[in-house]
Every structure is written in C-alpha cells, then in structure tokens.
Design an enzyme around this catalytic site. Structure first.
Site, mmCIF file in Angstrom:
data_model
loop_
_atom_site.group_PDB
_atom_site.id
_atom_site.type_symbol
_atom_site.label_atom_id
_atom_site.label_comp_id
_atom_site.label_asym_id
_atom_site.label_seq_id
_atom_site.Cartn_x
_atom_site.Cartn_y
_atom_site.Cartn_z
ATOM 1 N N SER A 1 -3.720 -3.298 -12.105
ATOM 2 C CA SER A 1 -3.038 -3.446 -13.389
ATOM 3 C C SER A 1 -3.298 -2.183 -14.213
ATOM 4 O O SER A 1 -4.171 -1.380 -13.871
ATOM 5 C CB SER A 1 -3.555 -4.684 -14.121
ATOM 6 O OG SER A 1 -4.961 -4.611 -14.280
ATOM 7 N N LEU A 2 -2.549 -2.006 -15.281
ATOM 8 C CA LEU A 2 -2.693 -0.811 -16.115
ATOM 9 C C LEU A 2 -3.448 -1.112 -17.399
ATOM 10 O O LEU A 2 -3.317 -2.190 -17.968
ATOM 11 C CB LEU A 2 -1.318 -0.246 -16.460
ATOM 12 C CG LEU A 2 -0.454 0.267 -15.311
ATOM 13 C CD1 LEU A 2 0.871 0.778 -15.845
ATOM 14 C CD2 LEU A 2 -1.160 1.366 -14.532
ATOM 15 N N ASP B 1 35.943 -6.060 -5.407
ATOM 16 C CA ASP B 1 35.122 -7.158 -4.891
ATOM 17 C C ASP B 1 35.827 -7.901 -3.760
ATOM 18 O O ASP B 1 35.191 -8.344 -2.802
ATOM 19 C CB ASP B 1 34.789 -8.152 -6.010
ATOM 20 C CG ASP B 1 33.813 -7.561 -7.023
ATOM 21 O OD1 ASP B 1 33.262 -6.472 -6.744
ATOM 22 O OD2 ASP B 1 33.607 -8.185 -8.079
ATOM 23 N N ALA B 2 37.145 -8.032 -3.876
ATOM 24 C CA ALA B 2 37.906 -8.785 -2.865
ATOM 25 C C ALA B 2 37.767 -8.144 -1.489
ATOM 26 O O ALA B 2 37.687 -8.841 -0.469
ATOM 27 C CB ALA B 2 39.369 -8.875 -3.274
ATOM 28 N N GLU B 3 37.741 -6.795 -1.434
ATOM 29 C CA GLU B 3 37.614 -6.098 -0.157
ATOM 30 C C GLU B 3 36.224 -6.324 0.439
ATOM 31 O O GLU B 3 36.068 -6.555 1.641
ATOM 32 C CB GLU B 3 37.867 -4.603 -0.359
ATOM 33 C CG GLU B 3 37.652 -3.736 0.878
ATOM 34 C CD GLU B 3 38.614 -4.050 2.021
ATOM 35 O OE1 GLU B 3 38.405 -3.499 3.120
ATOM 36 O OE2 GLU B 3 39.570 -4.852 1.832
ATOM 37 N N TYR B 4 35.193 -6.270 -0.430
ATOM 38 C CA TYR B 4 33.821 -6.531 0.031
ATOM 39 C C TYR B 4 33.717 -7.951 0.591
ATOM 40 O O TYR B 4 33.152 -8.174 1.669
ATOM 41 C CB TYR B 4 32.840 -6.341 -1.134
ATOM 42 C CG TYR B 4 31.386 -6.524 -0.753
ATOM 43 C CD1 TYR B 4 30.596 -5.446 -0.352
ATOM 44 C CD2 TYR B 4 30.791 -7.785 -0.793
ATOM 45 C CE1 TYR B 4 29.261 -5.610 0.002
ATOM 46 C CE2 TYR B 4 29.465 -7.970 -0.433
ATOM 47 C CZ TYR B 4 28.705 -6.873 -0.044
ATOM 48 O OH TYR B 4 27.380 -7.062 0.315
ATOM 49 N N ASP B 5 34.267 -8.924 -0.145
ATOM 50 C CA ASP B 5 34.216 -10.325 0.291
ATOM 51 C C ASP B 5 34.941 -10.533 1.616
ATOM 52 O O ASP B 5 34.498 -11.307 2.467
ATOM 53 C CB ASP B 5 34.815 -11.233 -0.784
ATOM 54 C CG ASP B 5 33.995 -11.240 -2.065
ATOM 55 O OD1 ASP B 5 32.802 -10.867 -2.002
ATOM 56 O OD2 ASP B 5 34.545 -11.619 -3.126
ATOM 57 N N ASP C 1 10.184 -5.518 -18.008
ATOM 58 C CA ASP C 1 9.550 -6.807 -18.277
ATOM 59 C C ASP C 1 9.989 -7.807 -17.208
ATOM 60 O O ASP C 1 10.954 -8.550 -17.378
ATOM 61 C CB ASP C 1 9.961 -7.304 -19.669
ATOM 62 C CG ASP C 1 9.027 -8.381 -20.189
ATOM 63 O OD1 ASP C 1 8.000 -8.630 -19.537
ATOM 64 O OD2 ASP C 1 9.333 -8.975 -21.239
ATOM 65 N N GLU D 1 7.987 6.410 -17.800
ATOM 66 C CA GLU D 1 8.970 5.474 -17.253
ATOM 67 C C GLU D 1 9.041 4.240 -18.148
ATOM 68 O O GLU D 1 8.037 3.847 -18.766
ATOM 69 C CB GLU D 1 8.568 5.047 -15.847
ATOM 70 C CG GLU D 1 8.440 6.186 -14.860
ATOM 71 C CD GLU D 1 7.738 5.750 -13.583
ATOM 72 O OE1 GLU D 1 8.354 5.021 -12.789
ATOM 73 O OE2 GLU D 1 6.571 6.132 -13.405
ATOM 74 N N ARG E 1 2.524 -9.875 -6.738
ATOM 75 C CA ARG E 1 1.280 -9.158 -6.975
ATOM 76 C C ARG E 1 0.065 -10.041 -6.711
ATOM 77 O O ARG E 1 -0.931 -9.612 -6.168
ATOM 78 C CB ARG E 1 1.247 -8.646 -8.420
ATOM 79 C CG ARG E 1 -0.026 -7.880 -8.759
ATOM 80 C CD ARG E 1 -0.062 -7.459 -10.221
ATOM 81 N NE ARG E 1 -1.274 -6.725 -10.501
ATOM 82 C CZ ARG E 1 -2.447 -7.292 -10.757
ATOM 83 N NH1 ARG E 1 -2.564 -8.600 -10.771
ATOM 84 N NH2 ARG E 1 -3.524 -6.560 -10.998
ATOM 85 N N CYS F 1 -19.564 -32.237 -31.581
ATOM 86 C CA CYS F 1 -18.533 -31.978 -30.581
ATOM 87 C C CYS F 1 -17.409 -32.994 -30.698
ATOM 88 O O CYS F 1 -17.663 -34.204 -30.719
ATOM 89 C CB CYS F 1 -19.150 -32.030 -29.184
ATOM 90 S SG CYS F 1 -17.939 -31.859 -27.860
ATOM 91 N N LYS G 1 8.812 0.493 -19.043
ATOM 92 C CA LYS G 1 8.012 -0.608 -18.492
ATOM 93 C C LYS G 1 8.887 -1.862 -18.440
ATOM 94 O O LYS G 1 9.104 -2.519 -19.452
ATOM 95 C CB LYS G 1 6.760 -0.851 -19.342
ATOM 96 C CG LYS G 1 5.814 -1.869 -18.741
ATOM 97 C CD LYS G 1 4.528 -1.953 -19.552
ATOM 98 C CE LYS G 1 3.579 -2.950 -18.925
ATOM 99 N NZ LYS G 1 4.086 -4.327 -18.916
#
Length: 668
Positions: A83-84, A34-38, A117, A113, A136, A404, A115
């Site tokens: 939608s499915l 990570d240090a090299e990327y940073d 969430d 595949e 969407r 009511c 699904k």
C-alpha cells in the site's frame, strides 16, 4: 466446412475481434460500428459450437462470463502488493521530496498519475496469455477472480508479445456504468450502491461471472510487478512498454523534474477531477528511476519511493442526534456520534467516531448540535467542529459513564492513556469483539464468518471463545438465520482450511495487546513454534529487532495466564497449526554463508535450477534477491543470454558469477 478451414476462419475472427476490441476499449477510437462487431462475434460463437476443440482460453467469446463459482480460491502474488503512504497537503509532498533526495540524490524525476478510485488487482500472463487475475487481499495473498476480470474488455486476453509477467492495475466502474447499474437496481426495488468504488468491488466479487459481464467495468494498468530482465530502467518506460503490449494505461500521467511541477500537477487536478468520466481520490507520485527506487527501498507496508496525495475531504453540516458507546476487544470504550443521515464524498454517513471523552470536551460537543462532518482521507467519517452559533438551548451535555455499558464493571483510565477501559476479562463485548478479530482477514481469515454471524453464534451461546469455532457442527450452523446448506458447507470448509494457517496468523488472531500483524510475523519467524514463544523470557523478546519493552511485557503477561495455555491447548487439539510455515530466518548454522546480508541479482537463463529455486535458496541463506543492479548490489548471477543487467554490473564493477559458481557457493 472442414476443420482446417474452420481453424483458419477462427484465427482470422480472433485477430479482427481483438483489434476492434482494442480500438474501442483501449484507444477509444472504434473503426467499425457495433453491429459489425456483434456480427463477427456471432460467427465465432457458431464456429466454436460446431468445432468445440477450437475454443481457446484467449478467445473473445470468453469475455461473456462462464460458470457460476462456489467460492474464490486464494492465490499468492509473485511479489507483494504494497500500500502507499499518504500525503494530505503541500508540506507532506515537500517532506516526501526531501526524504527521496536524501536517499537517492538530488537529481530526481517523478511520475505523477491519477489515483483511480477502484479495486487494485494483479494480472498474470504466461507466454502472452492471461492466466490469472487476483484481488490485492492482504498484499501477499488475494482471491482468484480471473473469470470476472476476463469480462473487462480493456484487459487483453493475449498480449502483443509472448512475454511472461505479472502486472498491477486498478479496476473501476465508469460513472456512466455506475449510474446505469443503480438505475436498474432502483427499478428492481434493490438498494443502490453508495459509490462507484463499492460497485466495482461488488462486481468483481460476484460468484456468477455473467453478472460481472453486465457491469461494464474498466481498468487502468499502472505497473509491472517485477521488471526482471525486461531492461526497463524507469517507471515511465515501463508504462510505455505496457502500452506497446496492448494494456490500457492512464494517459493523464506526467513526468515532473521537480517537486514544484508535482505540486502544480496536483493543484490542477484538484480542480479538474469533476470533469473526468471516472472517480479519482488523489494523485500517485512515484520516483521514475528504477535504480533510485531500489536505493530507497520499502518499509514493511509501503515503498519509500512513492506516495499518494489525497484530495481535501468534502465537508458537510448535519445534526448530531445522539452518542452511542461501544466496547472494543481490548476493553476501550469508544463514543460514536449518531448523525442525521447526510451525503459525504459519495456515501451516506450516519455515524462518526468521537474517539474519547477528551475530544468531546475539547470540541464542546453536545447532543443536538449542528456539526461539520468530513471523511478523513475520503474514508472515515469524523466530526470536525461544532456550529455553536446555531444552538437553540435545547442541546444536552454528554458525560461518559463510570461503568461498562455491557457488563457494568467499573471503568478505569490506565496511566498515560486517554481512553476509559473495561478491565473485566469476561466482559461479553470484549469476548465478542475478540472473536470477530480472530476470524478477520489479517488473522485466521475465515470466509463466511463475519461480524453478524459471530454475533449470532455468541448470542446463541454456541461459541464462548475462539476454540469453540472449531467445534461448530453442520446441525448448529444450519439453524442460523440466512444460512442455507451451501453456505454452511462453505463455512465448515473455510474453518477447516484455517487450521493450516501459519503461526503468525494465529498469534495475531489471539489479540495479544500491542502485537500487530507485522510483529506477529517477526515473532513467528524467530521462534518457529508456539511452544517456544510461550516459554520466551522478556530478555529473549527484547533482543529481537522491532520488539520493544512494552510489547515484550505484554507477551510475557499474556502467556503467564493459565487461561491462555488452556486455550492454545484446545486449539492444538482441534488441529490448528502451531508452527511458522513461511521462509525461515537465517540460522546460526548458515549465518557465515557468503549470502548473509548480501544483495544478489539473477539474470539470464539458469540450467541447473529455476530462477525461483535460486531465489529461495539465496534468501534461505540470508541473502536479498533484487530485481535491478545498482551500486549496492554485491553479486550478479549471469545465466545464458544475460542482457542489460550484466552490462550494467560490468560498468559498475559489480562481481559477476556464472551458474556453476552459484551452485558451488550454495552447497558449501
């Protein structure tokens, strides 16, 4: 450092950082610490500060989050995000398989595949560059969340090929990120998110992209919106192509040659799902062949070639403390169980619908009972049954009222209906619920005017009907609780924007009984203007496909009311659009066009018009433009450099035109 050297250095840093990012976030195989990327990222930031003209849209520095947005703009998807349909057990899967084989033949292969969430999103690329990302929304129109999606490091800002395409994926929050986020919220005295799905949605709808950048989101891309001229003939081939472009797809997918293999896959992941580093709520099953998908087609809401198997709902026991009554916009009185709070499928549940009086009697539900609760489809809480053997004798029977609870009018049960209904048209609850429905997403879609604000405006007598919404002033809104100057200005603009909605949005918003969003669109296409619909007879209505006698009677009854005409006149005077703005149906003048009822495929480069222009013109004459060639294709329009679609058309003996013939037919 001169500009030429800086430009080369920036390009080298782009390549290195993109490669390291891909290895870490897509392949999960980092090659540098990570240090090299940073360190490299800091070098790039410094160069871009020194030479601002070298900062590009696809720079790795664009992932850290940009300026705060005022609001999300609406964007139209290039093709609808459907939608499915759902399956809940083995029999549902076998029924799906039977329908597929009836429509596409016995030789069917499926792709299974996980699904995810999370939140469905659409990603648009032009010449390989990521230019637009959207939610969407209602399937046709979503919200532009490009700035937030750029903070997801597994989304490539530039593809490995300079292609133009729109892809679909599921953005999600890994469990580790979710736990870290909630820990920070609790330490700050804030309410934690109920589950990773809510956290993902909340993160991507942040107006400040810098906050989204801190949430450590991820994505799996699962499909191409329109395979177009890619030559892709199967869904599995499409997923492999997405891999080659640098997208992150889910590697747990599997091709299955029979429904038995599908069921085995489903059963395996039902047990293994807790071992994943992210949440899934089911399995998506798709027909692999694009040609078979084309043959099977879609309904108004979902494709016939795919289905989502939902995992069995988690069940828990809690106490039913009381039963509350609510009155909906159609006057139906619905009982709701108030529960001792309990965790179910990742969220805390305190309420569950009891639907109607008959269900309460059938399940012998009493106040004070120990009850079994589950979430239907992992979403809606419901009472499964009562544990009668745990009763102490202190439980109380519940009886539905005769009047009511909102307006004291006598409740009635209409013929053929189970529900009790308040038929007082001036019932405050019905008016309030009608207002909430009018501003909802599928109706007039007025951002910032949610249930709480509507209830407050109604309680303050600032609105009595939907026309009053368009009379609201800055002075009235600024006095509301939790409404600052910026919120009020945004709300006023949203109300103003809603005036331009197409007729079907208004018609659905008016809440005509039995008229849903799909029927509202059908009616709006057919009649074009509100005035024409107001005058429509029962016979004219039932002559339209999808409009039955019950719906026709309801529409005629609605427009027979003087109050309805007065309301529409008020809305019209306020500037609300009364016309259909979408693609027109085939008219009597062009019903004899060659294209009426025909299926057309466009392939290759057109010179005299764009492919989109050609598509719109063909559809305006009653044709259907498809993305793939099959036996059902009537004609293929082949421009320059036409590829596999032209070859397939020739193999199948489908009629082929050049662009000149297309223009000639369009101008007849």
């Amino acid at each position: 450092m001169d500009l030429q050297f800086a430009e080369k250095k920036v390009k080298d840093l782009h390549n290195l950082l993109n490669q390291y990012n891909y290895e870490y976030h897509v392949l999960d195989q980092p090659s540098v610490p990570d240090a090299e990327y940073d360190r490299l990222m800091r070098d790039l930031i410094e160069l871009e500060e020194q030479f601002p003209e070298l900062k590009t849209e696809d720079s790795p520095t664009q992932r850290v989050g940009g300026e705060i947005l005022d609001m999300f703009e609406k964007v139209e998807h290039q093709s609808q995000m459907l939608s499915l349909g759902n399956a809940f057990n083995e029999q549902d899967l076998r029924d799906f398989d039977r329908r597929v084989r009836q429509g596409a033949g016995e030789n069917v292969t499926y792709v299974c595949e996980l699904k995810i969430d999370g939140l469905a999103v659409s990603l648009r690329y032009e010449d390989g560059l990521f230019i637009l990302g959207a939610t969407r929304g209602d399937g046709s129109i979503g919200e532009n969340i490009t700035a937030n999606l750029k903070t997801i490091r597994s989304i490539p800002l530039r593809l490995k090929e300079n292609v133009t395409m729109e892809v679909r994926g599921e953005a999600f929050m890994p469990r580790r990120s979710f736990e870290k986020l909630n820990k920070a919220k609790e330490e700050n005295g804030e309410e934690p998110f109920a589950n990773p799905r809510n956290a993902a949605a909340g993160s991507l709808r942040q107006l400040d992209p810098r906050l989204a950048a801190k949430r450590n989101m991820d994505i799996f891309v699962y499909g191409i919106a329109n395979v177009g001229d890619t030559g892709i003939v199967s869904h599995s081939e499409g997923l492999n192509y997405l891999d080659s472009l640098g997208f992150k797809t889910n590697k747990e997918r599997k091709r299955c040659k029979s429904i038995e293999e599908v069921i085995d896959y489903v059963e395996g992941w039902t047990d293994k799902r807790p071992n994943l580093s992210y949440d899934i709520d089911g399995i998506v099953i798709k027909v692999d062949s694009m040609e078979s998908q084309e043959q099977l087609g879609t309904t108004a809401k979902s494709p016939r070639w795919a289905i989502a198997y939902k995992f069995p709902a988690e069940e828990v026991v809690t106490t039913l403390r009381d039963i509350e009554l609510s009155v909906g916009r159609t006057g139906v009185v619905t009982p709701t169980a108030l529960l001792e709070p309990v965790r179910v499928a990742g969220t805390t549940v305190q309420r569950a619908s009891l639907h109607n009086e008959d269900l309460i009697r059938e399940k012998d539900i009493k106040i004070g009972d120990q009850v079994v609760v589950k979430k239907a489809g992992d979403i809606i809480p419901e009472v499964v049954n009562v544990l009668a053997d745990r009763r102490t004798g202190e439980e109380q029977d519940f009886n539905m009222p005769t009047h009511c609870p909102e307006c004291e009018s006598e409740l009635v049960r209409l013929d053929g209906e189970v529900a009790l209904r308040c038929i007082n048209p001036k019932c405050p609850a019905q008016i309030r619920e009608g207002l909430i429905h009018f501003v909802s997403r599928n109706a007039m879609n007025i951002d910032g005017l949610g249930e709480k604000v509507i209830s407050q405006l109604f309680a303050e007598n600032l609105i009595k009907d939907v026309a009053d919404i368009y009379k609201l002033t800055y002075e009235q809104l600024i006095q509301l609780e939790r409404m600052g100057e910026k919120s009020v200005n945004n709300l006023i603009q949203a109300i103003e924007n809603s005036k331009g909605n197409s007729l079907e949005k208004l018609l659905f918003g008016l809440g005509v009984r039995h008229v849903g969003a799909k029927a509202a669109k059908t009616l709006s296409k057919e009649f074009g203007q509100m005035e024409a619909l107001e005058k429509a007879s029962r016979d004219e209505l039932t002559a339209i496909n999808e409009i039955g006698e019950k719906m026709a009677d309801s529409i005629v009854s609605f427009f027979e009311q003087e109050e309805a005409h007065e309301l529409i006149a008020e809305l019209k005077a306020a500037g609300v659009n009364m016309a259909y703005n979408g693609p027109k149906p085939v008219s009597a003048e062009n019903s004899d066009s060659f294209f009426a009822g025909k299926t057309v495929v466009l392939t290759g480069k057109l010179e005299m018009m764009s492919r989109n222009e050609a598509k719109e013109k063909v559809e305006a004459l009653g044709g259907k433009v498809s993305g793939s060639v099959s036996k059902k294709t009537d004609v293929v329009i082949a421009g320059e450099d036409a590829g596999s679609k032209l070859t397939k058309a020739q193999e199948l003996g489908v009629e082929v035109w050049n662009e000149e013939r297309l223009v000639e037919e369009l101008n007849k």
